[in-house]
Design a protein around this motif. Structure first.
Motif, PDB file in Angstrom:
ATOM      1  N   MET A   1      41.452  48.213  39.143  1.00 53.68           N
ATOM      2  CA  MET A   1      42.547  48.580  38.267  1.00 53.68           C
ATOM      3  C   MET A   1      42.643  47.546  37.149  1.00 53.68           C
ATOM      4  N   PRO A   2      42.559  47.979  35.918  1.00 56.60           N
ATOM      5  CA  PRO A   2      42.672  47.029  34.811  1.00 56.60           C
ATOM      6  C   PRO A   2      44.104  46.482  34.718  1.00 56.60           C
ATOM      7  N   ILE A   3      44.202  45.236  34.348  1.00 54.43           N
ATOM      8  CA  ILE A   3      45.504  44.587  34.223  1.00 54.43           C
ATOM      9  C   ILE A   3      46.145  45.002  32.908  1.00 54.43           C
ATOM     10  N   SER A   4      47.418  45.389  32.981  1.00 51.46           N
ATOM     11  CA  SER A   4      48.109  45.849  31.778  1.00 51.46           C
ATOM     12  C   SER A   4      48.973  44.763  31.138  1.00 51.46           C
ATOM     13  N   ASN A   5      49.305  43.717  31.872  1.00 51.97           N
ATOM     14  CA  ASN A   5      50.136  42.645  31.337  1.00 51.97           C
ATOM     15  C   ASN A   5      49.323  41.857  30.306  1.00 51.97           C
ATOM     16  N   VAL A   6      49.776  41.880  29.066  1.00 51.82           N
ATOM     17  CA  VAL A   6      49.037  41.255  27.970  1.00 51.82           C
ATOM     18  C   VAL A   6      48.922  39.745  28.176  1.00 51.82           C
ATOM     19  N   LYS A   7      49.989  39.114  28.656  1.00 56.15           N
ATOM     20  CA  LYS A   7      49.943  37.667  28.895  1.00 56.15           C
ATOM     21  C   LYS A   7      48.832  37.324  29.885  1.00 56.15           C
ATOM     22  N   ASN A  12      43.543  32.200  30.024  1.00 59.78           N
ATOM     23  CA  ASN A  12      42.284  31.536  30.370  1.00 59.78           C
ATOM     24  C   ASN A  12      42.469  30.879  31.743  1.00 59.78           C
ATOM     25  N   PHE A  13      42.233  31.643  32.788  1.00 58.74           N
ATOM     26  CA  PHE A  13      42.461  31.175  34.148  1.00 58.74           C
ATOM     27  C   PHE A  13      41.607  29.957  34.490  1.00 58.74           C
ATOM     28  N   LEU A  14      42.244  28.989  35.147  1.00 56.63           N
ATOM     29  CA  LEU A  14      41.575  27.834  35.755  1.00 56.63           C
ATOM     30  C   LEU A  14      40.739  27.007  34.778  1.00 56.63           C
ATOM     31  N   ALA A  15      41.160  26.957  33.536  1.00 52.04           N
ATOM     32  CA  ALA A  15      40.387  26.235  32.517  1.00 52.04           C
ATOM     33  C   ALA A  15      40.117  24.790  32.918  1.00 52.04           C
ATOM     34  N   PHE A  23      33.825  20.776  40.035  1.00 53.47           N
ATOM     35  CA  PHE A  23      34.113  22.059  40.676  1.00 53.47           C
ATOM     36  C   PHE A  23      33.039  23.071  40.292  1.00 53.47           C
ATOM     37  N   PRO A  24      32.227  23.508  41.257  1.00 57.35           N
ATOM     38  CA  PRO A  24      31.174  24.483  40.936  1.00 57.35           C
ATOM     39  C   PRO A  24      31.764  25.778  40.363  1.00 57.35           C
ATOM     40  N   ASP A  25      31.232  26.200  39.236  1.00 57.66           N
ATOM     41  CA  ASP A  25      31.757  27.402  38.580  1.00 57.66           C
ATOM     42  C   ASP A  25      31.773  28.613  39.499  1.00 57.66           C
ATOM     43  N   PHE A  26      30.743  28.767  40.326  1.00 60.24           N
ATOM     44  CA  PHE A  26      30.697  29.963  41.174  1.00 60.24           C
ATOM     45  C   PHE A  26      31.833  29.962  42.201  1.00 60.24           C
ATOM     46  N   LEU A  27      32.321  28.781  42.569  1.00 55.86           N
ATOM     47  CA  LEU A  27      33.464  28.714  43.480  1.00 55.86           C
ATOM     48  C   LEU A  27      34.778  28.880  42.724  1.00 55.86           C
ATOM     49  N   VAL A  28      34.850  28.336  41.527  1.00 60.01           N
ATOM     50  CA  VAL A  28      36.034  28.550  40.696  1.00 60.01           C
ATOM     51  C   VAL A  28      36.153  30.039  40.379  1.00 60.01           C
ATOM     52  N   ASP A  29      35.021  30.694  40.173  1.00 62.01           N
ATOM     53  CA  ASP A  29      35.027  32.150  39.953  1.00 62.01           C
ATOM     54  C   ASP A  29      35.700  32.877  41.119  1.00 62.01           C
ATOM     55  N   LYS A  30      35.464  32.402  42.339  1.00 61.51           N
ATOM     56  CA  LYS A  30      36.074  33.037  43.518  1.00 61.51           C
ATOM     57  C   LYS A  30      37.590  32.892  43.494  1.00 61.51           C
ATOM     58  N   ILE A  31      38.074  31.739  43.062  1.00 58.20           N
ATOM     59  CA  ILE A  31      39.524  31.545  42.951  1.00 58.20           C
ATOM     60  C   ILE A  31      40.081  32.441  41.850  1.00 58.20           C
ATOM     61  N   LYS A  32      39.354  32.534  40.756  1.00 57.27           N
ATOM     62  CA  LYS A  32      39.799  33.404  39.653  1.00 57.27           C
ATOM     63  C   LYS A  32      39.909  34.851  40.131  1.00 57.27           C
ATOM     64  N   VAL A  33      38.944  35.305  40.911  1.00 58.96           N
ATOM     65  CA  VAL A  33      38.999  36.673  41.447  1.00 58.96           C
ATOM     66  C   VAL A  33      40.258  36.852  42.292  1.00 58.96           C
ATOM     67  N   ILE A  34      40.579  35.849  43.091  1.00 56.34           N
ATOM     68  CA  ILE A  34      41.782  35.924  43.925  1.00 56.34           C
ATOM     69  C   ILE A  34      43.029  36.028  43.050  1.00 56.34           C
ATOM     70  N   LEU A  35      43.083  35.251  41.991  1.00 53.27           N
ATOM     71  CA  LEU A  35      44.242  35.309  41.090  1.00 53.27           C
ATOM     72  C   LEU A  35      44.325  36.648  40.362  1.00 53.27           C
ATOM     73  N   ILE A  36      43.193  37.171  39.948  1.00 51.50           N
ATOM     74  CA  ILE A  36      43.176  38.498  39.303  1.00 51.50           C
ATOM     75  C   ILE A  36      43.594  39.569  40.313  1.00 51.50           C
ATOM     76  N   ASP A  37      43.099  39.461  41.534  1.00 49.59           N
ATOM     77  CA  ASP A  37      43.516  40.392  42.590  1.00 49.59           C
ATOM     78  C   ASP A  37      45.028  40.328  42.798  1.00 49.59           C
ATOM     79  N   LEU A  38      45.585  39.112  42.755  1.00 50.67           N
ATOM     80  CA  LEU A  38      47.032  38.953  42.876  1.00 50.67           C
ATOM     81  C   LEU A  38      47.742  39.706  41.763  1.00 50.67           C
ATOM     82  N   CYS A  39      47.269  39.553  40.549  1.00 46.16           N
ATOM     83  CA  CYS A  39      47.873  40.258  39.409  1.00 46.16           C
ATOM     84  C   CYS A  39      47.798  41.771  39.602  1.00 46.16           C
ATOM     85  N   GLU A  40      46.660  42.240  40.051  1.00 40.84           N
ATOM     86  CA  GLU A  40      46.504  43.683  40.286  1.00 40.84           C
ATOM     87  C   GLU A  40      47.457  44.156  41.384  1.00 40.84           C
ATOM     88  N   SER A  41      47.632  43.337  42.407  1.00 41.07           N
ATOM     89  CA  SER A  41      48.566  43.690  43.488  1.00 41.07           C
ATOM     90  C   SER A  41      49.999  43.729  42.975  1.00 41.07           C
TER      91      SER A  41
END
Length: 113
Positions: A1-7, A12-15, A23-41
């Motif tokens: 589901m695409p996020i509709s909240n413009v903010k 720029n998550f986890l800059a 911090f390995p980028d591939f692991l930071v990517d996993k945290i970013k996915v969790i945060l995006i999933d939170l937004c979608e939820s």
């Protein structure tokens, strides 16, 4: 589901973690996915009160908790800088969805980092 909240969409998550080679980028990517999933939820469930929102943020926090060993296996850890960056991102998310009065410690109360 695409996020509709413009903010959220423009955030720029986890800059602070991406800009630090510790911090390995591939692991930071996993945290970013969790945060995006939170937004979608949040967008799909539309919590109307603190308790409903905290159920979602705590679930996301617990998912991040499970990444601690992966960070350690890659000569990294969820230490002070990571905690601060993640807390700032959780705070940004809940405020972007109108929950301005929540204490960040309540939002991430289930953290082990």
């Amino acid at each position: 589901m695409p996020i509709s909240n413009v903010k959220i969409h423009n955030h720029n998550f986890l800059a602070g973690m991406y800009s630090d080679g510790y911090f390995p980028d591939f692991l930071v990517d996993k945290i970013k996915v969790i945060l995006i999933d939170l937004c979608e939820s949040i967008e799909s469930e539309r919590p109307q009160d603190k308790t409903s929102l905290l159920r979602l943020t705590h679930a996301a926090t617990e998912r991040i908790n499970h990444l601690a060993e992966e960070f350690e296996d890659n000569d990294s850890e969820l230490e002070t800088e990571a905690r601060e960056v993640m807390a700032e991102n959780f705070d940004f998310v809940v405020r972007a969805y109108g929950f301005d009065s929540l204490d960040i410690e309540d939002v991430i109360a289930t953290r082990e980092w």
